[in-house]
Design a protein around this motif. Structure first.
Motif, mmCIF file in Angstrom:
data_model
loop_
_atom_site.group_PDB
_atom_site.id
_atom_site.type_symbol
_atom_site.label_atom_id
_atom_site.label_comp_id
_atom_site.label_asym_id
_atom_site.label_seq_id
_atom_site.Cartn_x
_atom_site.Cartn_y
_atom_site.Cartn_z
ATOM 1 N N TYR A 88 0.816 -1.211 0.000
ATOM 2 C CA TYR A 88 0.000 0.000 0.000
ATOM 3 C C TYR A 88 0.850 1.261 0.000
ATOM 4 C CZ TYR A 88 -3.874 -3.181 0.908
ATOM 5 O OH TYR A 88 -4.790 -4.191 0.823
ATOM 6 N N LEU A 89 2.020 1.215 0.622
ATOM 7 C CA LEU A 89 2.941 2.364 0.574
ATOM 8 C C LEU A 89 3.266 2.693 -0.883
ATOM 9 C CD1 LEU A 89 4.980 4.417 1.831
ATOM 10 C CD2 LEU A 89 6.647 2.553 1.770
ATOM 11 N N VAL A 90 3.628 1.678 -1.653
ATOM 12 C CA VAL A 90 3.983 1.882 -3.057
ATOM 13 C C VAL A 90 2.771 2.364 -3.856
ATOM 14 C CG1 VAL A 90 4.756 0.728 -5.170
ATOM 15 C CG2 VAL A 90 5.898 0.245 -2.988
ATOM 16 N N GLN A 91 1.616 1.736 -3.646
ATOM 17 C CA GLN A 91 0.409 2.145 -4.378
ATOM 18 C C GLN A 91 0.041 3.592 -4.091
ATOM 19 O OE1 GLN A 91 -2.254 -1.270 -3.303
ATOM 20 N NE2 GLN A 91 -2.838 -1.077 -5.452
ATOM 21 N N LEU A 92 0.030 3.958 -2.815
ATOM 22 C CA LEU A 92 -0.302 5.335 -2.446
ATOM 23 C C LEU A 92 0.665 6.316 -3.099
ATOM 24 C CD1 LEU A 92 -1.111 4.940 1.354
ATOM 25 C CD2 LEU A 92 -2.717 5.684 -0.412
ATOM 26 N N CYS A 93 1.954 6.017 -3.005
ATOM 27 C CA CYS A 93 2.954 6.952 -3.513
ATOM 28 C C CYS A 93 2.901 7.078 -5.029
ATOM 29 C CB CYS A 93 4.335 6.540 -3.040
ATOM 30 S SG CYS A 93 4.521 6.827 -1.267
ATOM 31 N N LYS A 94 2.709 5.977 -5.731
ATOM 32 C CA LYS A 94 2.591 6.055 -7.191
ATOM 33 C C LYS A 94 1.371 6.888 -7.573
ATOM 34 C CE LYS A 94 5.109 1.973 -8.625
ATOM 35 N NZ LYS A 94 5.044 0.687 -9.336
ATOM 36 N N HIS A 95 0.289 6.718 -6.827
ATOM 37 C CA HIS A 95 -0.918 7.492 -7.110
ATOM 38 C C HIS A 95 -0.703 8.981 -6.794
ATOM 39 C CE1 HIS A 95 -5.174 8.205 -7.708
ATOM 40 N NE2 HIS A 95 -5.142 8.936 -6.602
ATOM 41 N N PHE A 96 -0.181 9.270 -5.616
ATOM 42 C CA PHE A 96 0.034 10.664 -5.228
ATOM 43 C C PHE A 96 1.022 11.356 -6.167
ATOM 44 C CE2 PHE A 96 -0.964 9.446 -0.554
ATOM 45 C CZ PHE A 96 -2.320 9.594 -0.775
ATOM 46 N N ALA A 97 1.981 10.612 -6.712
ATOM 47 C CA ALA A 97 3.012 11.199 -7.569
ATOM 48 C C ALA A 97 2.447 11.768 -8.872
ATOM 49 C CB ALA A 97 4.091 10.171 -7.881
ATOM 50 N N HIS A 98 1.212 11.428 -9.201
ATOM 51 C CA HIS A 98 0.588 12.019 -10.383
ATOM 52 C C HIS A 98 0.256 13.494 -10.160
ATOM 53 C CE1 HIS A 98 0.165 8.334 -12.691
ATOM 54 N NE2 HIS A 98 -0.233 7.729 -11.600
ATOM 55 N N LYS A 99 0.155 13.899 -8.882
ATOM 56 C CA LYS A 99 -0.250 15.279 -8.586
ATOM 57 C C LYS A 99 0.745 16.057 -7.735
ATOM 58 C CE LYS A 99 -5.033 14.804 -9.413
ATOM 59 N NZ LYS A 99 -6.172 15.630 -9.527
ATOM 60 N N VAL A 100 1.511 15.361 -6.886
ATOM 61 C CA VAL A 100 2.450 16.044 -5.988
ATOM 62 C C VAL A 100 3.801 15.341 -6.025
ATOM 63 C CG1 VAL A 100 0.621 16.871 -4.442
ATOM 64 C CG2 VAL A 100 1.776 14.708 -3.942
ATOM 65 N N GLY B 111 -8.021 13.090 5.436
ATOM 66 C CA GLY B 111 -9.096 12.693 4.539
ATOM 67 C C GLY B 111 -8.579 12.114 3.237
ATOM 68 N N VAL B 112 -7.565 12.761 2.656
ATOM 69 C CA VAL B 112 -6.968 12.285 1.407
ATOM 70 C C VAL B 112 -6.362 10.891 1.618
ATOM 71 C CG1 VAL B 112 -5.051 12.672 -0.204
ATOM 72 C CG2 VAL B 112 -6.558 14.557 0.425
ATOM 73 N N ILE B 113 -5.644 10.724 2.699
ATOM 74 C CA ILE B 113 -5.016 9.428 2.990
ATOM 75 C C ILE B 113 -6.082 8.347 3.166
ATOM 76 C CG2 ILE B 113 -3.714 8.142 4.744
ATOM 77 C CD1 ILE B 113 -2.090 10.818 5.139
ATOM 78 N N ASP C 231 -8.411 3.447 1.645
ATOM 79 C CA ASP C 231 -9.623 2.618 1.654
ATOM 80 C C ASP C 231 -9.915 2.049 0.268
ATOM 81 O OD1 ASP C 231 -10.001 2.926 4.367
ATOM 82 O OD2 ASP C 231 -11.774 4.221 4.181
ATOM 83 N N LYS C 232 -9.638 2.813 -0.780
ATOM 84 C CA LYS C 232 -9.848 2.309 -2.147
ATOM 85 C C LYS C 232 -8.869 1.187 -2.468
ATOM 86 C CE LYS C 232 -11.768 6.459 -4.212
ATOM 87 N NZ LYS C 232 -11.561 7.559 -5.165
ATOM 88 N N PHE C 233 -7.597 1.375 -2.118
ATOM 89 C CA PHE C 233 -6.590 0.362 -2.433
ATOM 90 C C PHE C 233 -6.742 -0.886 -1.560
ATOM 91 C CE2 PHE C 233 -3.938 4.201 -3.732
ATOM 92 C CZ PHE C 233 -4.249 4.057 -5.072
ATOM 93 N N ALA C 234 -7.193 -0.698 -0.334
ATOM 94 C CA ALA C 234 -7.307 -1.809 0.621
ATOM 95 C C ALA C 234 -8.760 -2.241 0.792
ATOM 96 C CB ALA C 234 -6.713 -1.386 1.964
ATOM 97 N N TRP C 235 -9.528 -2.186 -0.269
ATOM 98 C CA TRP C 235 -10.971 -2.449 -0.184
ATOM 99 C C TRP C 235 -11.298 -3.807 0.418
ATOM 100 C CZ3 TRP C 235 -12.895 -6.482 -3.108
ATOM 101 C CH2 TRP C 235 -12.078 -6.942 -4.154
ATOM 102 N N ARG C 236 -10.398 -4.773 0.276
ATOM 103 C CA ARG C 236 -10.655 -6.097 0.869
ATOM 104 C C ARG C 236 -10.555 -6.071 2.397
ATOM 105 N NH1 ARG C 236 -7.451 -7.663 -3.806
ATOM 106 N NH2 ARG C 236 -8.774 -8.868 -5.211
ATOM 107 N N GLU C 237 -9.879 -5.056 2.942
ATOM 108 C CA GLU C 237 -9.660 -4.966 4.384
ATOM 109 C C GLU C 237 -10.562 -3.946 5.078
ATOM 110 O OE1 GLU C 237 -5.530 -5.028 5.731
ATOM 111 O OE2 GLU C 237 -4.958 -5.223 3.619
ATOM 112 N N VAL C 238 -11.366 -3.222 4.304
ATOM 113 C CA VAL C 238 -12.227 -2.192 4.870
ATOM 114 C C VAL C 238 -13.287 -2.846 5.753
ATOM 115 C CG1 VAL C 238 -13.914 -0.404 4.255
ATOM 116 C CG2 VAL C 238 -11.781 -0.600 2.972
ATOM 117 N N PRO C 239 -13.609 -2.303 6.914
ATOM 118 C CA PRO C 239 -13.121 -1.010 7.418
ATOM 119 C C PRO C 239 -11.766 -1.142 8.108
ATOM 120 C CG PRO C 239 -14.722 -1.894 8.962
ATOM 121 C CD PRO C 239 -14.621 -2.876 7.814
ATOM 122 N N LEU C 240 -10.867 -0.257 7.748
ATOM 123 C CA LEU C 240 -9.565 -0.194 8.402
ATOM 124 C C LEU C 240 -9.711 0.605 9.695
ATOM 125 C CD1 LEU C 240 -7.375 0.588 5.277
ATOM 126 C CD2 LEU C 240 -7.424 -1.554 6.549
#
Length: 97
Positions: free
Chosen positions: A16-28, A72-74, A79-88
């Protein structure tokens, strides 16, 4: 300066660290290392660290609203990437430095 330290237990922290960062890197700007990353959100910087079973978030902002927006952003994205584990179970500790 307002601060937050958050954590969430997950067996997929590194993934999830990698997924979040790759996604965030599109904007920041994101500086991704092996087990941590620095994310330059518009509201303030955040360091995300992955351990074997936990993601840890350490953020700073000039405004209290910035901390709430950052959390909120996090949450929305993880939650989208970890949908199988929701609710976190997010644990947050806010403060002032």
């Amino acid at each position: 300066m307002f601060t937050t330290k958050g954590s969430v237990k997950t067996g997929q922290a590194a993934k999830y660290l990698v997924q979040l960062c790759k996604h965030f890197a599109h904007k920041v700007e994101v500086d991704l290392g092996e087990t941590s990353a620095d994310v330059a959100f518009p509201m303030g910087p955040c360091t995300i660290t992955a351990s074997s079973d936990t993601l840890i978030f350490e953020g700073r902002s000039e405004k209290a609203e910035g901390i709430e927006k950052m959390k909120g952003v996090i949450i929305i994205h993880l939650d989208k990437f970890a949908w199988r584990e929701v609710p976190l179970d997010y644990q947050w500790e806010d403060g002032e430095a």
